[in-house]
Design an enzyme around this catalytic site. Sequence first.
Site, PDB file in Angstrom:
ATOM      1  N   CYS A 291       0.827  -1.210   0.000  1.00  0.00           N
ATOM      2  CA  CYS A 291       0.000   0.000   0.000  1.00  0.00           C
ATOM      3  C   CYS A 291       0.857   1.254   0.000  1.00  0.00           C
ATOM      4  O   CYS A 291       0.447   2.292  -0.488  1.00  0.00           O
ATOM      5  CB  CYS A 291      -0.943   0.000   1.198  1.00  0.00           C
ATOM      6  SG  CYS A 291      -2.324  -1.077   0.906  1.00  0.00           S
ATOM      7  N   CYS A 442      12.195   4.458  -9.425  1.00  0.00           N
ATOM      8  CA  CYS A 442      10.755   4.269  -9.168  1.00  0.00           C
ATOM      9  C   CYS A 442      10.462   4.928  -7.827  1.00  0.00           C
ATOM     10  O   CYS A 442      11.258   5.720  -7.332  1.00  0.00           O
ATOM     11  CB  CYS A 442      10.382   2.795  -9.178  1.00  0.00           C
ATOM     12  SG  CYS A 442      11.082   1.898  -7.797  1.00  0.00           S
TER      13      CYS A 442
END
Lengths: 486, 141
Positions: A291, A442
Amino acid sequence: MNVYISATLRNFFGRNARLETDAKSIKDILNWLKDEYPEAEKVLFDENGKLRSFIRIYAGDENRSSEDKWEKALSEDSEVLLLPAIAGGAPENDSIIPEERRKAVAFDDKEIERFGRHLMLKDIGVKGQKRIKAARVVVAGAGALGSAVIQYLAAAGVGTIKVVDFDDVALENLQSQVIHTTRDLNRPKVASAKDIVRNINRGINFEAENTKLEADNIVDIIDGYDLVIDCTDNYKARYLINDAAYLCGIPVVFGAIYQFEGQVTIFNHNDGPCYRCAFPAPPPAGLVPTCAEGGAISPLPGIIGSIQANEALKLIIGIGDHLSGKILTVDSLYLRFKLLELKKEKECLLCGAHPSIKGVQDFDYEDFCGLKQPEEEIPIEGFTPEELAKRIENEDPMTIVDVREPHERAIQRFPNAIVIPIGQLARRMNELDPEQDTIFICKQGMRSILAINTLREAGYKGPMYNLKGGIDAMKDIMFSHEGAWL
Amino acid sequence: MIDTVSISKRAYAAIMLHLKNAYPYEACGILLEDKKSGTVESISSMDNSAGEDLKRSHYLIDPIALYRLETEAESRGMTVAGFYHSHPDKEAILSREDKLNMIPGIFYMVVSTKRFGIGDIKGYIKDEPDGKVYSVAIWEA
């Protein structure tokens, strides 16, 4: 003498329905059967050599099952029947709380008032509420799911709540982890969990465990508790919890969320499946974001965590149907709730017929979850945020490739980076210059490793580097003046 | 070892009707499989011989009644695939006693019955005499 074998037992007697023997008594027949069909002995007799409770022996209509009737001679023409008594009873105690512990619990006047709305429910009542107070529950993770679970367990009156979390409260946690507030920033999550439980009910025995779950501490943390509620967000913790809980004989109420979807199930309960039956192996590291990387809508963990707390209370009270052997999936975006079957697997390495995992320690979780770099693989080189910042400042020749998805770049773009989402890398590798250093970035530095491995597999030969810790680690040192934030 | 059992729609409905009508008592019966198709095509509801005072929480199929039924079924090309029984107001899990009495390799269907109808329906099989119990998926064929 003719011996009839019930269809239900025939597999152990060479599939024969009738056998001929010279034996003259039940005793002789049983001895003869043992010799002829050694396989059948274990079905007829228990380890103490007693006839199993469900085996019945008849001579004609006469029940000759008890041992004192075995010697009596049988008439030549009588038929002996070997039959099962198909029998059983209702489950004794549906609750996971032993009866003696429930009986040891008492309530004072304040508690009668506090739990009045439970006591008035026929299915809970005083008995159920006593089970709740007697219960000892471990909540693994005081994040988004844990927030809902901890509050409801405390409000419902669970007597002992242990919360395990190694983390401190960060600003980004406040979007969904509702037990923590702005005042709790940088405090351990277990500290704010403790505060909230204290404010609900001082009578609860709260145990804070400010540590990370590892193979060498998990058993000590959960052993002796009635239930573990898995509110973690990573595969290593989930396998650790599942394995340790199975080996300690403790059921697990599992919950997970991702973006708009969630799932709830129960593992290791009453011969039900375990986490490994459902997920024998984790996906490659970095493929499925947590998450923290993938995001989740704020109330979703509240929904999933509340269902987890509800399942936990039902197991404790011993009422209703629950999610053992079933998995509830919730799609909060399109409001689809589905109930899927989950089977116990015979081949399961942990709870199957021939388990290979006998202890938490003898299984390498780091390796299994892809957290350890395999030695035969070429290690991935990387830059720290400081090193990369210096190279950018020196205007060193290099290509920076941002492998994040478009909606992530909308939050914050990385200056002068070319953009190739991870799924398109192999196809578009000719856009990269093999003569020049290429740096992959990223959000947290995991997917960029996956990107480098993908290109290596595709045959790309140029030098590749990873930005360690991703853009999250870099943003404090370079983005303050870039105006790149939304 | 089998991991799924298919039961014809008619047989399935007959089981549920039998168990529902027996509530709040435990009820039991025999699942008969067609030897050719391998599907449970019919059932035979059996009397619960556990005794009046025990029937709410126990079941027993009289061995002689089972003997008569299975010899009769064999003559019709059917065989005993397993047994079903209900747990009124209790979960569809195997009790300690259920497990103790399980014949290895035989299919057991347990149905939770409630005041308002049918709850969970589960299938189980035991691999060896003192072995483990596995769940078996039930298909309506």
